[in-house]
Design a protein around this motif. Sequence first.
Motif, PDB file in Angstrom:
ATOM      1  N   GLY A 144       0.691  -1.349   0.005  1.00 39.62           N
ATOM      2  CA  GLY A 144      -0.094  -0.095   0.134  1.00 39.62           C
ATOM      3  C   GLY A 144       0.814   1.229  -0.053  1.00 39.62           C
ATOM      4  N   THR A 165      -2.842  -7.489   1.260  1.00 41.92           N
ATOM      5  CA  THR A 165      -2.200  -6.815   2.514  1.00 41.92           C
ATOM      6  C   THR A 165      -1.258  -7.613   3.193  1.00 41.92           C
ATOM      7  N   LYS A 166      -0.952  -7.106   4.282  1.00 38.74           N
ATOM      8  CA  LYS A 166      -0.059  -7.629   5.261  1.00 38.74           C
ATOM      9  C   LYS A 166      -0.764  -8.644   5.924  1.00 38.74           C
TER      10      LYS A 166
END
Length: 422
Positions: A144, A165-166
């Motif tokens: 991001g 995403t993480k």
Amino acid sequence: MNKKAFVTKEQIEEIVKKYPTPFHIYDEKGIRENARKLKEAFAWNKGFKEFFAVKATPNPYLLKILQEEGCGTDCSSMTELMLSEALGFGKGDIMFSSNVTPAEEFVKARQVEAYINLDDYTHVEFLEEAAGIPDTIFCRYNPGGTFTLGTDIMDNPGDAKYGLTKEQMIDAFIKLQKKGVKKFGIHSFLASNTVSNEYYPALAKILFELAVELKEKTGANIQYINLSGGVGVPYTPDKEPNDILLIGEGVHKVFDEVLVPAGMGDVSIFTELGRFMLAPYGHLVTKAIHEKHIYKEYIGVDACAVNLMRPAMYGAYHHITVLGKEDAPCDHKYDVTGSLCENNDKFAIDRMLPKIDMGDYLAIHDTGAHGFAMGYNYNGKLKSAELLLKEDGSVEMIRRAETPKDYFATFDFSDILKDMKY
Ligand SMILES: *Cc1c(COP(=O)(O)O)cnc(C)c1O
């Protein structure tokens, strides 16, 4: 940097006796030397492998050369997987870094035993349903935000459609282990065409730290880190090329700082370079066939955006050498154009070049990747041949030019064109 063509006017005059312009020509010697340098740069990593991004130049002859130099392929479509399979790329040689993937492509990827690189959290279940979960799997990471090197904003991952995403990476790794995955890889592609020796080391740091965190939080066995593509080439003559040996050392340093202390010194580094592998080793060769003097000076050539789309699509600069006039002063200002009924069909705008005469051959540089491959058929224009300048100086055709018959082939289900005169 002084950008020199790898062919001379005399060579082209010989070649056109057999293969008329326009055509793309590739330099085998340059390709092999560069591939060997990449291997040398990462020789410190036992499992290192480059998976050439097929989309950049999907020509089987060139893929064979890269295969001989130890490369695998990186695919993201059915036909790229088919091409890899037909050339004998097998288990461990194919990376499947796709997105918005149709079920049948996952099936094919499993059949050819490609490494599957998931682009989304929901693909865990999609893959399981479509083709089953293999025991090795990759996930693509999107951090991001913006990606910067020093003070330069390189790209905008927060706006990119790719990756997890993480939090999703963590959840996916937990879920995939429950589904039987034994070995993991992580991947990320944060900036395209970077002309900087800092990109790969910076990306490596992000991915190595993520790998350590994922291992701690999920217990996953991470074996592979894929730095993907993005190492660029200097399209403009004012830029210096990347130094791949320095880049390899930069990644090595971060590897020793982050992965080794975490007990992860056995991780294999993968790359999926496209542009860096081939772009400088291709030229689009075209002939000046018209000159036009109106509000500007125009040179019309026999190639058009169908053969090389980057200038029309991105306003990209591609250097031009007027063959035989390498040492002449660049004292004429031209727009160099193709023949499409589209005003963006210009290979160069306001470019200072030597005086161009009709019949001159122009070498448009750096077309070896994302060149021919992006071609289309607008205005019913046909795609050109591809030629290989071999190490012994001989020239081999590695793709014939399209013919009108190829262009109309998708109507062969019917007889509406049965009176077509070829
Ligand atoms: C396009 C692409 C590459 C190659 O990118 P280059 O800029 O040519 O190095 C590698 N990996 C993926 C997933 C890609 O989409």
